[in-house]
Design a protein around this motif. Structure first.
Motif, PDB file in Angstrom:
ATOM      1  N   GLU A 338       0.206  13.237  20.078  1.00 14.78           N
ATOM      2  CA  GLU A 338      -0.140  14.510  19.452  1.00 14.78           C
ATOM      3  C   GLU A 338      -0.404  14.382  17.947  1.00 14.78           C
ATOM      4  N   THR A 339      -0.088  13.220  17.369  1.00 15.73           N
ATOM      5  CA  THR A 339      -0.136  13.104  15.915  1.00 15.73           C
ATOM      6  C   THR A 339      -1.516  13.395  15.345  1.00 15.73           C
ATOM      7  N   LEU A 340      -2.539  12.815  15.955  1.00 18.90           N
ATOM      8  CA  LEU A 340      -3.884  12.954  15.409  1.00 18.90           C
ATOM      9  C   LEU A 340      -4.362  14.408  15.414  1.00 18.90           C
ATOM     10  N   GLU A 341      -3.799  15.220  16.289  1.00 16.87           N
ATOM     11  CA  GLU A 341      -4.182  16.636  16.319  1.00 16.87           C
ATOM     12  C   GLU A 341      -3.445  17.458  15.260  1.00 16.87           C
ATOM     13  N   ARG A 342      -2.390  16.892  14.704  1.00 17.95           N
ATOM     14  CA  ARG A 342      -1.554  17.652  13.778  1.00 17.95           C
ATOM     15  C   ARG A 342      -1.785  17.303  12.316  1.00 17.95           C
ATOM     16  N   VAL A 343      -2.595  16.264  12.059  1.00 17.83           N
ATOM     17  CA  VAL A 343      -2.903  15.887  10.683  1.00 17.83           C
ATOM     18  C   VAL A 343      -4.425  15.881  10.504  1.00 17.83           C
ATOM     19  N   ASP A 344      -4.853  15.933   9.247  1.00 23.22           N
ATOM     20  CA  ASP A 344      -6.285  15.829   8.975  1.00 23.22           C
ATOM     21  C   ASP A 344      -6.747  14.380   9.032  1.00 23.22           C
ATOM     22  N   GLU A 345      -5.882  13.497   8.534  1.00 23.18           N
ATOM     23  CA  GLU A 345      -6.176  12.064   8.582  1.00 23.18           C
ATOM     24  C   GLU A 345      -4.882  11.331   8.915  1.00 23.18           C
ATOM     25  N   PHE A 346      -5.040  10.185   9.577  1.00 19.60           N
ATOM     26  CA  PHE A 346      -3.858   9.392   9.901  1.00 19.60           C
ATOM     27  C   PHE A 346      -4.142   7.924   9.616  1.00 19.60           C
ATOM     28  N   VAL A 347      -3.174   7.263   8.988  1.00 21.92           N
ATOM     29  CA  VAL A 347      -3.290   5.845   8.668  1.00 21.92           C
ATOM     30  C   VAL A 347      -2.061   5.135   9.213  1.00 21.92           C
ATOM     31  N   VAL A 348      -2.297   4.074   9.966  1.00 14.13           N
ATOM     32  CA  VAL A 348      -1.188   3.272  10.491  1.00 14.13           C
ATOM     33  C   VAL A 348      -0.675   2.352   9.387  1.00 14.13           C
ATOM     34  N   GLY A 349       0.635   2.358   9.193  1.00  6.41           N
ATOM     35  CA  GLY A 349       1.198   1.493   8.171  1.00  6.41           C
ATOM     36  C   GLY A 349       2.712   1.470   8.224  1.00  6.41           C
ATOM     37  N   ASP A 350       3.270   0.306   7.920  1.00  8.06           N
ATOM     38  CA  ASP A 350       4.721   0.148   7.846  1.00  8.06           C
ATOM     39  C   ASP A 350       5.124   0.364   6.395  1.00  8.06           C
ATOM     40  N   LEU A 351       5.906   1.398   6.145  1.00 10.03           N
ATOM     41  CA  LEU A 351       6.276   1.737   4.775  1.00 10.03           C
ATOM     42  C   LEU A 351       7.146   0.670   4.127  1.00 10.03           C
ATOM     43  N   GLU A 352       7.719  -0.229   4.925  1.00  9.30           N
ATOM     44  CA  GLU A 352       8.423  -1.368   4.332  1.00  9.30           C
ATOM     45  C   GLU A 352       7.465  -2.232   3.519  1.00  9.30           C
ATOM     46  N   ASP A 353       6.186  -2.185   3.891  1.00  6.59           N
ATOM     47  CA  ASP A 353       5.173  -2.972   3.180  1.00  6.59           C
ATOM     48  C   ASP A 353       4.455  -2.143   2.128  1.00  6.59           C
ATOM     49  N   GLY A 354       4.925  -0.947   1.864  1.00 10.20           N
ATOM     50  CA  GLY A 354       4.279  -0.078   0.890  1.00 10.20           C
ATOM     51  C   GLY A 354       3.357   0.926   1.567  1.00 10.20           C
ATOM     52  N   ILE A 355       2.503   1.544   0.762  1.00  8.31           N
ATOM     53  CA  ILE A 355       1.551   2.534   1.268  1.00  8.31           C
ATOM     54  C   ILE A 355       0.208   1.853   1.489  1.00  8.31           C
ATOM     55  N   PRO A 356      -0.375   1.940   2.693  1.00 14.56           N
ATOM     56  CA  PRO A 356      -1.653   1.260   2.967  1.00 14.56           C
ATOM     57  C   PRO A 356      -2.739   1.697   1.991  1.00 14.56           C
ATOM     58  N   SER A 357      -3.586   0.763   1.604  1.00 14.91           N
ATOM     59  CA  SER A 357      -4.648   1.066   0.646  1.00 14.91           C
ATOM     60  C   SER A 357      -5.648   2.077   1.211  1.00 14.91           C
ATOM     61  N   GLU A 358      -5.753   2.135   2.567  1.00 20.82           N
ATOM     62  CA  GLU A 358      -6.692   3.069   3.183  1.00 20.82           C
ATOM     63  C   GLU A 358      -6.328   4.531   2.912  1.00 20.82           C
ATOM     64  N   VAL A 359      -5.121   4.765   2.491  1.00 17.27           N
ATOM     65  CA  VAL A 359      -4.679   6.134   2.222  1.00 17.27           C
ATOM     66  C   VAL A 359      -5.447   6.746   1.059  1.00 17.27           C
ATOM     67  N   GLY A 360      -5.774   5.925   0.060  1.00 15.24           N
ATOM     68  CA  GLY A 360      -6.468   6.431  -1.124  1.00 15.24           C
ATOM     69  C   GLY A 360      -5.490   6.893  -2.197  1.00 15.24           C
ATOM     70  N   THR A 361      -5.994   7.628  -3.164  1.00 16.64           N
ATOM     71  CA  THR A 361      -5.176   8.096  -4.293  1.00 16.64           C
ATOM     72  C   THR A 361      -5.488   9.559  -4.573  1.00 16.64           C
ATOM     73  N   GLY A 362      -4.896  10.065  -5.644  1.00 20.38           N
ATOM     74  CA  GLY A 362      -5.192  11.420  -6.091  1.00 20.38           C
ATOM     75  C   GLY A 362      -4.509  12.512  -5.292  1.00 20.38           C
ATOM     76  N   PHE A 363      -3.303  12.262  -4.802  1.00 15.71           N
ATOM     77  CA  PHE A 363      -2.584  13.274  -4.036  1.00 15.71           C
ATOM     78  C   PHE A 363      -1.826  14.228  -4.966  1.00 15.71           C
ATOM     79  N   ASP A 364      -1.876  15.496  -4.622  1.00 17.70           N
ATOM     80  CA  ASP A 364      -1.129  16.502  -5.380  1.00 17.70           C
ATOM     81  C   ASP A 364       0.352  16.480  -5.020  1.00 17.70           C
ATOM     82  N   VAL A 365       0.626  16.191  -3.745  1.00 15.70           N
ATOM     83  CA  VAL A 365       2.012  16.183  -3.263  1.00 15.70           C
ATOM     84  C   VAL A 365       2.195  15.002  -2.308  1.00 15.70           C
TER      85      VAL A 365
END
Length: 520
Positions: A338-365
Motif C-alpha cells: 500500500e505504500t506507493l498509494e500513500r506517498v507521492d514519491e517513494f525511494v528505497v533506502g536503508d537509513l543506516e547508510d544515510g539518505i539516498p541521493s535519489e531523494v533530492g534536496t530542498g525539503f521544507d520538513v
C-alpha cells in the motif's frame, strides 16, 4: 517458559501399525491415540478396553507414554500390547519424569514422526471417556477443525452430576471466563484434557517450547489462537472417580493466569512474543495526544510544503500528511503493497547508510517519527538531514523515553527484556532520555523550537478507549506527564531548526534598525 525436554526412553516396543493402501480415492486419515499415563496401574487396561469396537479398526497407532511411573504401569502396557493384537500399540517408558506437558511433547513428536494425521490425547487414569473418541475426531475427519476439545461445560449441570467437586467447578468457570476475556476467545472450557489435534496444526506451532507442567494445555490453546487455527468443542461426560490428582490448584491457576496475561501483553506489543505477537506493519498512532497526532497538528499549521518522511513503513502517517496538502516523499528499506498509494514519491533506502541521493534536496520538513532509536548511529542520519533540508526547514522527531517508569521499573526489578514494540522494542539499537536526546540533537546542529510530551498509548493498551476506566487512567497519565515528564512521558516530540548563520543574523539586525529609523 521451559524449553522442550529430551525424551528418555528406556523401552520402546510396538506392534505392526496399520498400512494404508494406495488408492485414487481420498484415504481415511491416520488416527493415533496418545495415552499419557502416570501411576495408572489400576486403570490403564480398563481405559484401553473401553475403546469402542467400531473405532478400533480406524486407529493407526496407540502410543502409550508411561512418564516414569513408580508402579507397574509399564508392565500393564506391555501385557496389554501382547493380548490385544487388534490394536497397533507402541509403548514408551521415560526413565525420567518429564511432567504432564513434557509427556505430551514426547507423544506429539512421535505422532508427527509416524505420519499420523490426527492424534487424540487420552488420559490413562480413566477421567475421560474413550467411548467419545468417534465424536472427538469427527470434526477433524470432516476437515472442519484443526483442534477439537471435549468440554464438560457445554451441557448445563452435567459437570456437577458427573461428580466434579464444587470448588473445581467454580474455579473452572471463573478461570475460563477470565481466559476468554483476556485472550479474546469464546471457549466453554479451557481445562479439559480430552483433546484431538491435526498433526499439521501441531507442526505449525512451537509446542516444544511450552512448559512441561499442567499449564502446557493452556499454552497450546494460546498458540492455536495466535496461529488462527480452528478450534471446535464437543460435549463430553464428566467422570470423577478415585484417581489421584497431581495438580496443585493454586499453582495451576497462577501459571495459566500468567500465560494468558502474557499472551494479551504480546498482542499489545509487550513481551518478546512467545504467545501473542503484533503485525510487522508499523501502525498509525491515531489517539488524541499521540506522537503522530502532535506531528499532524504541527503540519496542519504550515502551508503546502515539501515533506520527507524517513522510515515511512507502510505510509500510514504519510497518507495523513498528504491529506493536509503536502507533497510527501517516503523512504524505507522496503515498500509495503500500500505504500506507493500513500506517498507521492517513494525511494528505497536503508537509513543506516544515510539518505539516498535519489531523494533530492530542498525539503521544507523532514519527519523522523520513531526512527532515530532504530539506528546504530543516528548522528550520521542527522548530518544527512541537514543536507536535504532547506536552511529554514524544520525537522520533526519523535523518540520513546527510556526514562519512563516502565523501563525504569523493569530494570530495577531485574526483569529487563525486549518487547515487540514500544520503548523496549527489540529492534531498538539506541535508548534516549530527554537530556541525552536534546544533547545529541544540539551536537548535530539543531535547536529545539518546540517540544511536547506524549503519555501512554491507551489506544493500544485498551481497545475500549471510551470506557470510564480508560478515560480516568488517561486523565491521570496526562496529569502525571505534566508534573514530571522525564518519568511519565512515554515519548518526546520535538520540532527543530538549524540556527541561522551569523551573517544572516547581522543582516536581520541591520534591517530591523533601518526599519525602526525609517519609522521614526
Amino acid at each position: 517458559m521451559s524449553e522442550g525436554s529430551p525424551v528418555y526412553a528406556a523401552v520402546v516396543t510396538s506392534t505392526q501399525r496399520n498400512e494404508t493402501p494406495v488408492s485414487d480415492t481420498p484415504r481415511e486419515p491416520r488416527i493415533g491415540i496418545l495415552v499419557v499415563a502416570y501411576n495408572a496401574v489400576t486403570t490403564l487396561a480398563s481405559v484401553l478396553d473401553r475403546i469402542p469396537q467400531d473405532f478400533r479398526n480406524r486407529v493407526a497407532e496407540i502410543i502409550i507414554c508411561d512418564d516414569a511411573s513408580r508402579d507397574a504401569t509399564h508392565l500393564v502396557a506391555l501385557g496389554y500390547q501382547q493380548t490385544a493384537p487388534d490394536l497397533p500399540i507402541t509403548v514408551i517408558r521415560h526413565e525420567k519424569n518429564l511432567g504432564y506437558g513434557g509427556n505430551q511433547k514426547a507423544g506429539y513428536r512421535l505422532a508427527i514422526e509416524h505420519d499420523l494425521d490426527i492424534v487424540v490425547l487420552l488420559h490413562g487414569d480413566g477421567q475421560y471417556a474413550p467411548e467419545c473418541l468417534g465424536d472427538i475426531v469427527a470434526p477433524l475427519v470432516r476437515g472442519e477443525a484443526d483442534a477439537v476439545f471435549g468440554s464438560r461445560m457445554m451441557t448445563e449441570g452435567a459437570a456437577r452430576r458427573g461428580g466434579m467437586p464444587l470448588y473445581k467447578y467454580v474455579g473452572n468457570k471463573v478461570l475460563t471466563r477470565f481466559e476468554n476475556a483476556v485472550a479474546g476467545a469464546e471457549l466453554s472450557e479451557w481445562h479439559s484434557g480430552y483433546r484431538a489435534y491435526s498433526t499439521a496444526a501441531l507442526r505449525s506451532i512451537a509446542f516444544d517450547r511450552n512448559a512441561d507442567g499442567f499449564n502446557f494445555d493452556t499454552q497450546i490453546i494460546l498458540q492455536l489462537i495466535e496461529a488462527g487455527k480452528r478450534i471446535v468443542e464437543v460435549p463430553i461426560p464428566t467422570y470423577y472417580g478415585d484417581e489421584v490428582c497431581y495438580v496443585n490448584g493454586l499453582g495451576y491457576a497462577r501459571d495459566i493466569s500468567r500465560d494468558v496475561v502474557r499472551y494479551r501483553l504480546g498482542k499489545m506489543g509487550f513481551t518478546s512474543g512467545e504467545y501473542g505477537s503484533v503485525d510487522a506493519e508499523y501502525d498509525l498512532k491515531e489517539g488524541e495526544g499521540s506522537s503522530h497526532h502532535r506531528i499532524l497538528e504541527f503540519l496542519a499549521d504550515l502551508p503546502p510544503s515539501k515533506v520527507l518522511d524517513l522510515g515511512c513503513s507502510s505510509g500510514l502517517l504519510s497518507e495523513r500528511v498528504r491529506a493536509l496538502g503536502h507533497h510527501v516523499t517516503g523512504v524505507d528499506r522496503e515498500a509495503f503493497p500500500e505504500t506507493l498509494e500513500r506517498v507521492d514519491e517513494f525511494v528505497v533506502g536503508d537509513l543506516e547508510d544515510g539518505i539516498p541521493s535519489e531523494v533530492g534536496t530542498g525539503f521544507d520538513v523532514v519527519i523522523a517519527a520513531d526512527v532515530l532509536e532504530h539506528l546504530r548511529r543516528p548522528e550520521d542520519l542527522l548530518e544527512a538531514v541537514k543536507k536535504v533540508l532547506k536552511p529554514d526547514g524544520r525537522l520533526v522527531v519523535s523518540v520513546p523515553n527510556f526514562g519512563h517508569w516502565y523501563p525504569r521499573g523493569r530494570s530495577v526489578l531485574g526483569v529487563f527484556d525486549y518487547d515487540q514494540r514500544g520503548i523496549l522494542d527489540k529492534t531498538h539499537y539506541r535508548f534516549f532520555t530527554r537530556k541525552s536526546l536534546t544533547r545529541m540533537l544540539r551536537n548535530a546542529g539543531f535547536e529545539v523550537r518546540r517540544h511536547s510530551e506524549v503519555g501512554l498509548p491507551f489506544d493500544v493498551l485498551a481497545g475500549d478507549g471510551g470506557s470510564l476506566g480508560t478515560r480516568l487512567l488517561r486523565r491521570a497519565d496526562r496529569v502525571s506527564v505534566s508534573l514530571r515528564p522525564t518519568l511519565f512521558a512515554y515519548q518526546f516530540v520535538l520540532h527543530l531548526q538549524r540556527p541561522a548563520a551569523p551573517e544572516l543574523l547581522t543582516r536581520s539586525v541591520e534591517e530591523a534598525t533601518e526599519h525602526a529609523a525609517a519609522s521614526a
